[in-house]
Design an enzyme around this catalytic site. Structure first.
Site, PDB file in Angstrom:
ATOM      1  N   HIS B 125     110.123  57.585  62.183  1.00 28.98           N
ATOM      2  CA  HIS B 125     110.786  58.588  61.640  1.00 28.98           C
ATOM      3  C   HIS B 125     110.435  59.258  60.567  1.00 28.98           C
ATOM      4  O   HIS B 125     109.516  58.589  59.874  1.00 28.98           O
ATOM      5  CB  HIS B 125     112.346  58.388  61.711  1.00 28.98           C
ATOM      6  CG  HIS B 125     113.159  58.015  63.030  1.00 28.98           C
ATOM      7  ND1 HIS B 125     113.061  56.644  63.545  1.00 28.98           N
ATOM      8  CD2 HIS B 125     113.767  58.937  63.768  1.00 28.98           C
ATOM      9  CE1 HIS B 125     113.876  56.764  64.651  1.00 28.98           C
ATOM     10  NE2 HIS B 125     114.402  58.232  64.826  1.00 28.98           N
ATOM     11  N   LYS B 129     114.591  59.507  56.562  1.00 26.51           N
ATOM     12  CA  LYS B 129     115.706  58.751  57.088  1.00 26.51           C
ATOM     13  C   LYS B 129     115.708  57.354  56.285  1.00 26.51           C
ATOM     14  O   LYS B 129     114.827  56.800  56.209  1.00 26.51           O
ATOM     15  CB  LYS B 129     115.174  58.241  58.508  1.00 26.51           C
ATOM     16  CG  LYS B 129     116.192  57.644  59.379  1.00 26.51           C
ATOM     17  CD  LYS B 129     115.699  57.621  60.836  1.00 26.51           C
ATOM     18  CE  LYS B 129     116.690  56.736  61.670  1.00 26.51           C
ATOM     19  NZ  LYS B 129     118.065  57.266  61.684  1.00 26.51           N
ATOM     20  N   GLY B 135     119.412  53.322  64.488  1.00 31.31           N
ATOM     21  CA  GLY B 135     120.520  52.955  65.561  1.00 31.31           C
ATOM     22  C   GLY B 135     120.030  52.915  67.053  1.00 31.31           C
ATOM     23  O   GLY B 135     120.406  52.093  67.786  1.00 31.31           O
TER      24      GLY B 135
END
Lengths: 215, 215, 215, 215
Positions: B125, B129, B135
């Site tokens: 990511h 982040k 998640g």
């Protein structure tokens, strides 16, 4: 297990002999002739379609199961194998790797759920491989029930990679299979040979062999 | 559709407003207050867990369905949402992309067939982040029912990639999902909001939303 | 900076306006006409070759530098731009991303050291892209000084991926570039526009712009 | 060539014997002893650091060049090899593949041009590999002159993959190397052994061997 081997002197033949160690090679078919020292229970043939008839005749003669990994079979070859399967168990696949067959199952099951995604296939093999696209790529395409483009790369010594790319406007899903070595196909052939010993006549896919191992 | 939006001034909030064009934004919750110009049929919340209670209270007040994309929810947050779902439809997921949810289905169904393969997860990511693993990576891990390592890369502006690698002695299968843009999650939110309008109270996964679109 | 923009209402035009915020858009060329509210120092054109002549005429009229990102230029278009570059600075590239241009430099420098490796190119773009192979793929192929196959995939909304695979008997090297968003090209255009302001007449590649930023 | 081999009964030792066919194996060092039937011109050692002293003593005794592929060497081991290199040619590398060494050269040269990109490394090896990160990953990290995270996957029979991901806000560059088989390292060892025969005493990297083959 007493087994026969068509194409025993080829590259794949040698892999099979290596992986089948502990079992008895009682019948060999190769360029120099047919050599028999016993009655095979199963015959393994990963060679080429020119010798398929010999393999079939020997299977009938001994009532032996057959494991066929030969690629680029014609429609008439497949008909001959179907006919043979009325007498003995025949396991036929263009790819004897567990991974490829699980990839095929995934595609068959999820291709419809991915209907809003466009898809294309890429396959990469060593530059010695003559046919393109690979039989495996065609098999995977069939599993998607789509008419999708296949891109064939032929470079270096790559044993065999197959990728399918699904994409819509906002995301991409890619499923890739890589054969690490040719040995994986010989291991699959051994599993299929064991399957033959425990099954009646019939025409079986390698997928049925995998499901059988998961019992 | 008359909808409410929690976190309407955040990056994801703006994406949602863009994608929900043509629908009426009648309730906004953001840092500067609560603004209401109508009765929402559904409330969308992709913000953070601190404001979850506000979202829940407003949903009860208006009898509105709720679409929750907030990540890093606590066990007690989930309990609160379950309680809410006894009154209104609640769609909760850590990832509102169709592709990720199909990937989850594949893993749930095929992980056992791949039992002889070892597996690890990689997720990449943008460097902004903060939580790691994502998640979504945890959700995919759950789907495999395995205790596998997760590797988290944080580089540049990558919207979100998730890969799972399965390997045995002779072959590798890799399944990769890439979000092309954040818009994909807003599109998923819109589909989930539509789902709420047509469903009774209950606690729903985004997977159920996908299956509903495939009818 | 006072800039002109050809194709100001197209998708790329809008990206450029967004990224050039803080600079003055004093000249617009689009389907509805030519709109001028000042004298541009540089004109940016990422539209199509049909309007190239207009861009060139305007550049001559104002003595403005030109940044040309239009793809599929003909040999005669390139000759026109060369002629223009005798009067003003012209930056021309089929790809204004830093990453692609660094990839090109790597290929130009290392392709000869990889002479024992076979190579093929794969490029993937959104299904709306009409030309295949992409101009970028052709540019990368040129950099290798090899006659290698290019495979073009057109799926979903992929902004643009380019991969080159090198393989010999025992190993594979793959270099991949992925555009995360179209914005990257607009950022490159802005850097190239700044470069024009500080340079004399001449025909420049985007690679020269990158080296200039690294001083 | 008359060569010696330390670790002649190990997995890598067998690969070396296979690839060195046509040359004379005149000295073997393994678990059961030291066996000599001639005077080696070069000694190859891809075993482990416990036997390094033996290899060094034998090299001094015969004035033989040394090719060292042993990983996880200590600082004092490297000092011993440097001392040896005052008498004979020594080629030392943690990775004898051409591809990895070219990847190292690319990183050394282009890491600074990619200064606005963040980077992380991923390496994947068979689950039997005990050390993590791999010596090769550390070597690649050194080449970037950056302090970057390394992610180590240990799954199945993967011979060895190394990837570096560079990303900025708008784009990603990934460079990946995959060993197809262990044979690649044995081929590199043979090239390095040939290099020793034509060079004077000195401490050489495998990169110098590659540049020599390109003359």
């Amino acid at each position: 297990m007493r087994y026969g081997l068509t194409g025993s002197t080829g590259r794949m033949g040698k892999e099979i002999i290596e992986v089948f160690k502990g079992h008895d090679l009682v019948l060999e078919v190769n360029d120099t002739g047919i050599f028999r020292h016993g009655e095979p229970e199963v015959i393994v043939d990963f060679s080429n379609r020119e010798v398929l008839k010999t393999t079939i005749e020997l299977a009938v003669q001994f009532g032996a199961g057959v494991v066929i990994g030969t690629t680029a079979l014609s429609q008439s070859d497949l008909t001959d194998l179907r006919t043979l399967s009325e007498k003995v168990p025949v396991v036929q696949s263009y790819n004897f790797s567990t991974g490829i067959n699980i990839m095929k199952m995934i595609l068959r099951e999820f291709s419809s759920l991915l209907k809003d995604f466009e898809a294309e296939l890429i396959e990469t093999h060593h530059s010695g491989k003559k046919d393109a696209p690979s039989g495996t790529a065609l098999m995977l395409k069939d599993a998607t029930e789509r008419d999708l483009p296949i891109h064939s790369l032929r470079v270096g010594g790559v044993p065999g990679d197959h990728s399918i790319v699904f994409a819509n406007e906002g995301e991409v899903i890619e499923i890739t299979h890589r054969a690490i070595s040719r040995k994986v196909f010989a291991i699959g052939a051994l599993t299929a040979a064991r399957f033959c010993l425990e099954h009646e006549k019939g025409f079986y896919s390698f997928e049925e062999v995998i499901r059988w191992t998961q019992r």
